[in-house]
Design an enzyme around this catalytic site. Structure first.
Site, mmCIF file in Angstrom:
data_model
loop_
_atom_site.group_PDB
_atom_site.id
_atom_site.type_symbol
_atom_site.label_atom_id
_atom_site.label_comp_id
_atom_site.label_asym_id
_atom_site.label_seq_id
_atom_site.Cartn_x
_atom_site.Cartn_y
_atom_site.Cartn_z
ATOM 1 N N GLY A 144 -12.449 -16.163 23.126
ATOM 2 C CA GLY A 144 -11.221 -15.798 22.428
ATOM 3 C C GLY A 144 -10.201 -15.179 23.375
ATOM 4 C CB THR A 145 -10.523 -12.723 26.129
ATOM 5 O OG1 THR A 145 -11.177 -11.765 25.286
ATOM 6 C CG2 THR A 145 -9.608 -12.019 27.114
ATOM 7 C CG ASN A 174 -10.019 -7.104 15.988
ATOM 8 O OD1 ASN A 174 -8.818 -7.350 15.864
ATOM 9 N ND2 ASN A 174 -10.483 -6.279 16.911
ATOM 10 C CD GLN A 180 -13.341 -10.590 13.788
ATOM 11 O OE1 GLN A 180 -14.166 -10.868 12.908
ATOM 12 N NE2 GLN A 180 -13.685 -9.940 14.878
ATOM 13 C CB SER A 206 -14.217 -15.964 19.819
ATOM 14 O OG SER A 206 -15.369 -15.429 20.423
ATOM 15 C CG HIS A 224 -19.000 -13.624 20.951
ATOM 16 N ND1 HIS A 224 -19.094 -12.322 20.512
ATOM 17 C CD2 HIS A 224 -17.835 -13.706 21.631
ATOM 18 C CE1 HIS A 224 -18.022 -11.645 20.930
ATOM 19 N NE2 HIS A 224 -17.248 -12.466 21.599
ATOM 20 C CB THR A 235 -17.779 -28.330 35.563
ATOM 21 O OG1 THR A 235 -17.422 -28.866 36.844
ATOM 22 C CG2 THR A 235 -18.860 -29.184 34.933
ATOM 23 C CB CYS A 283 -12.789 -4.617 22.940
ATOM 24 S SG CYS A 283 -13.163 -5.832 21.696
HETATM 25 C C1 LIG Z 1 -13.582 -11.001 19.511
HETATM 26 C C2 LIG Z 1 -12.150 -11.231 19.422
HETATM 27 C C3 LIG Z 1 -11.421 -11.684 20.521
HETATM 28 C C4 LIG Z 1 -12.052 -11.905 21.881
HETATM 29 O O1 LIG Z 1 -12.934 -12.983 21.893
HETATM 30 P P1 LIG Z 1 -14.000 -13.095 23.093
HETATM 31 O O2 LIG Z 1 -14.675 -14.409 22.845
HETATM 32 O O3 LIG Z 1 -14.911 -11.926 22.936
HETATM 33 O O4 LIG Z 1 -13.242 -13.067 24.363
HETATM 34 C C5 LIG Z 1 -10.068 -11.882 20.368
HETATM 35 N N1 LIG Z 1 -9.460 -11.652 19.199
HETATM 36 C C6 LIG Z 1 -10.130 -11.214 18.113
HETATM 37 C C7 LIG Z 1 -9.402 -11.018 16.838
HETATM 38 C C8 LIG Z 1 -11.488 -10.986 18.190
HETATM 39 O O5 LIG Z 1 -12.127 -10.533 17.117
#
Ligand SMILES: *Cc1c(COP(=O)(O)O)cnc(C)c1O
Length: 394
Positions: free
Chosen positions: A72-73, A152, A180, A200, A202, A238, A326
């Site tokens: 996500g970042t 989040n 989210q 994202s 995870h 890759t 975070c």
């Molecule tokens: C977790 C999250 C991110 C970051 O995602 P990562 O995969 O951990 O880098 C960005 N934005 C929101 C709203 C999130 O909840």
């Protein structure tokens, strides 16, 4: 209590064993590079294309509008900086909401130092950004607006469609951080009217270090990571084939299970809200009756430090977060809580609880039994508590 109760699904989620199962072959026998022309490369390319199709179908996009990223970042950074610099542009006005994740705010701050002008738009006290407020800050030279879909920290869902309309009416593109909401609410990029959206893996029981960015075909976006030209030249390197396979498998499970699962989560969350609000001088952050994610609730517990509550809950086997996961480690109060008008000293007493796939009713009841004595004990140790309780202090 020996078993741990994880109540921080908004921070991350365990990879579902069914997802692991689908990923495993791509580490060993199907290890090919998706850009190689011989059989094992083509096999990897097919797996990558299938994963891309799953994501595209789930969000109503075309496969060539999906860029796989490291999370996500990276997706947020790519959207903000890449779109701002799209087509060789070096200046312009960018609007982000004040409740964005740091993954949007930091690249916005970077842009502000590199030739762009940035406006941070505050939400209202209920946790929502208003279209009419956005309208007021739009300018002729606004090129991009970024407002997250599901917040989040608060769990509030922003009126993306209306916000995107305002952006488009002014000739700007619209990005939303949907980390989210993916898999948790019905999400269609066409209905939302967004030009770019970040995801994202995870957060949906997929592997960490994996994500995607939806970018509409017509949107011009400069790459952040340059090299071999993979991902239609938008993101070189890759590809992480096992990661993409895992993210797609995770999303498929979220989509399949959502009708029942979101009802189940909503009822666990509502029980949590009711239970926590039964403790005196507690409140829910963000309005209760606005659109919300099914799995997140955030509270102020007056007269205590969020960190102290977190550590004592941890000692009893419960895992929740305070502020945003975070930025834990820093004792700065959450920028999100401050932006909805929460006083600084109260923001220190915040607690976020988020439920998910493996949360049971028993977990929630056990948590609601463990919490009140901890809060009571900590308040008993606070020399100001009686004055806070009597209303003499905020
Ligand atoms: C977790 C999250 C991110 C970051 O995602 P990562 O995969 O951990 O880098 C960005 N934005 C929101 C709203 C999130 O909840």
């Amino acid at each position: 209590m020996s078993q741990r109760v994880y109540l921080d699904y908004a921070a991350t989620t365990p990879v579902d064993p069914r997802v692991v199962e689908e990923m495993l072959p791509y580490f060993t026998e199907r290890f090919g590079n998706a850009n190689s022309l011989y059989s094992s490369g083509r096999e990897a390319a097919t797996a990558l294309a299938d994963a891309r199709q799953v994501l595209a179908d789930s969000i109503g996009a075309k496969p060539d509008e999906i860029v796989f990223t490291s999370g996500g970042t990276e997706s947020d950074n790519m959207a903000l900086i890449g779109i701002a610099r799209g087509g060789g542009r070096t200046s312009g006005h960018v609007v982000v909401s004040a409740i964005e994740h740091h993954a949007v705010l930091e690249p916005a701050h970077w842009l502000a130092k590199h030739g762009y002008e940035v406006t941070e738009l505050a939400p209202r006290e209920d946790g929502l950004v208003r279209a009419e407020d956005l309208e007021r800050v739009m300018r002729e030279d606004t090129i991009l607006v970024s407002t997250m879909h599901g917040n989040n920290e608060l769990g509030t869902i922003q009126p993306i469609r209306e916000l995107a309309e305002v952006a488009h009416a002014a000739g700007a593109l619209f990005h939303t951080d949907a980390a989210q909401t993916l898999g948790k609410v019905d999400l269609d990029v066409g209905e939302l009217g967004v030009d770019a959206a970040s995801f994202s893996s995870h957060k949906i029981h997929g592997p960490k270090g994996m994500g995607a960015l939806f970018v509409r075909r017509a949107a011009r976006m400069a790459p952040l990571i340059m090299g071999g030209g993979q991902e239609s030249k938008k993101r070189s390197g890759t590809q992480n084939v096992s990661g993409a396979v895992g993210m797609a498998a995770a999303l498929r499970l979220m989509d399949e299970e959502r009708p029942e699962e979101s009802e189940r989560l909503r009822s666990l969350r509502d029980r949590l809200i009711d239970g926590v609000l039964d403790i005196e001088l507690t409140s829910l952050n963000g309005a209760r009756d606005v659109p919300r994610l099914p799995h997140v609730a955030n509270f102020i517990l007056k007269g205590v430090e969020g960190e102290s509550v977190l550590l004592r809950l941890d000692a009893k086997g419960f895992e929740v977060s305070t502020g945003s996961a975070c930025s834990s480690g820093s004792l700065k109060p959450s920028h999100v809580l401050l932006s909805i008008g929460c006083p600084q000293e109260e923001a220190h007493g915040s607690m976020r609880v988020s439920v998910g796939r493996f949360t049971t009713e028993d977990d929630v009841e056990a948590f609601l039994e463990a919490l009140p004595p901890i809060v009571e004990q900590l308040r008993g140790m606070n020399p100001l508590w009686e004055r806070i309780r009597s209303g003499e202090l905020g």
